[in-house]
Design an enzyme around this catalytic site. Sequence first.
Site, PDB file in Angstrom:
ATOM      1  CG  HIS A  18      -1.977  -0.985   1.304  1.00  0.00           C
ATOM      2  ND1 HIS A  18      -2.115  -1.865   2.343  1.00  0.00           N
ATOM      3  CD2 HIS A  18      -2.999  -1.248   0.449  1.00  0.00           C
ATOM      4  CE1 HIS A  18      -3.181  -2.638   2.136  1.00  0.00           C
ATOM      5  NE2 HIS A  18      -3.731  -2.285   0.991  1.00  0.00           N
ATOM      6  CE  LYS A  42     -13.816  -6.641   2.093  1.00  0.00           C
ATOM      7  NZ  LYS A  42     -12.567  -6.137   1.523  1.00  0.00           N
ATOM      8  NE  ARG A  94      -2.556  -7.398  -4.845  1.00  0.00           N
ATOM      9  CZ  ARG A  94      -3.352  -7.793  -3.877  1.00  0.00           C
ATOM     10  NH1 ARG A  94      -2.877  -8.019  -2.680  1.00  0.00           N
ATOM     11  NH2 ARG A  94      -4.631  -7.992  -4.088  1.00  0.00           N
TER      12      ARG A  94
HETATM   13  O1  PNS Z   1      -9.099  -2.873   0.210  1.00  0.00           O
HETATM   14  P1  PNS Z   1     -10.385  -3.348  -0.391  1.00  0.00           P
HETATM   15  O2  PNS Z   1     -11.172  -4.159   0.618  1.00  0.00           O
HETATM   16  O3  PNS Z   1     -10.207  -4.069  -1.691  1.00  0.00           O
HETATM   17  O4  PNS Z   1     -11.247  -2.015  -0.720  1.00  0.00           O
HETATM   18  C1  PNS Z   1     -12.530  -2.107  -1.273  1.00  0.00           C
HETATM   19  C2  PNS Z   1     -13.267  -0.754  -1.161  1.00  0.00           C
HETATM   20  C3  PNS Z   1     -13.311  -0.317   0.280  1.00  0.00           C
HETATM   21  C4  PNS Z   1     -12.538   0.275  -1.977  1.00  0.00           C
HETATM   22  C5  PNS Z   1     -14.721  -0.959  -1.711  1.00  0.00           C
HETATM   23  O5  PNS Z   1     -15.303  -2.058  -1.068  1.00  0.00           O
HETATM   24  C6  PNS Z   1     -15.582   0.263  -1.532  1.00  0.00           C
HETATM   25  O6  PNS Z   1     -15.419   1.234  -2.218  1.00  0.00           O
HETATM   26  N1  PNS Z   1     -16.511   0.208  -0.559  1.00  0.00           N
HETATM   27  C7  PNS Z   1     -17.429   1.285  -0.281  1.00  0.00           C
HETATM   28  C8  PNS Z   1     -18.839   0.956  -0.810  1.00  0.00           C
HETATM   29  C9  PNS Z   1     -18.977   1.320  -2.256  1.00  0.00           C
HETATM   30  O7  PNS Z   1     -18.836   2.439  -2.662  1.00  0.00           O
HETATM   31  N2  PNS Z   1     -19.296   0.295  -3.077  1.00  0.00           N
HETATM   32  C10 PNS Z   1     -19.524   0.526  -4.491  1.00  0.00           C
HETATM   33  C11 PNS Z   1     -18.286   0.346  -5.319  1.00  0.00           C
HETATM   34  S1  PNS Z   1     -18.382  -1.197  -6.072  1.00  0.00           S
END
Ligand code: PNS
Length: 169
Positions: A18, A42, A94
């Site tokens: 990150h 989660k 990645r």
């Molecule tokens: O590190 P991660 O778990 O891959 O991050 C995922 C994240 C947090 C970026 C994604 O789940 C997110 O944006 N969550 C907020 C809800 C949202 O906006 N969902 C719609 C996008 S598909």
Amino acid sequence: MSSIAVYPGSFDPITNGHLDLLERGLKIFDNIIIAIAANPGKTPLFTLEERCDMIRTALASHPAGHRVKVDLFHGLLVDYVKTVPARAILRGLRAISDFEYEFQMALMNRKLEPEVETLFIMTGMRWIFISSRIIKEVVMSGGCVNGLVPEIVEKKLQEKLKGHNNTLY
Ligand code: PNS
């Protein structure tokens, strides 16, 4: 006007992968907001506050740390991005295995908010095998993740391990 990107994620916990992505992003954007998602879907190992504190500690001595803000968001990412206000979401890639999920998310975010673009940066080769999930798995099984996560994260992972008597999963 300064350029701002939002770098969203679970960051449970933040890894050197990150941080590598953040540094690459800082070559393009003036400021980056690390936005930790309060994702009720989660079950994280670390609380939002713990994740936030670890990131802040990891960045405290970073030369470009003053250009990074750490924040939390609830609900939709694009709604948060609009409040900043920013027009770019930064995400790391990645391997090809990341692509489908990232592609879906980017297109859904575009559908929800066409003014916000997602930019992908390839993670440095040193970090392509690292994820928060695999880091947790290794530590919980007694392995060493030195050099793969910031020192504070390694310390906090060890503390969690002790506190939970190796039964986190
Ligand atoms: O590190 P991660 O778990 O891959 O991050 C995922 C994240 C947090 C970026 C994604 O789940 C997110 O944006 N969550 C907020 C809800 C949202 O906006 N969902 C719609 C996008 S598909």
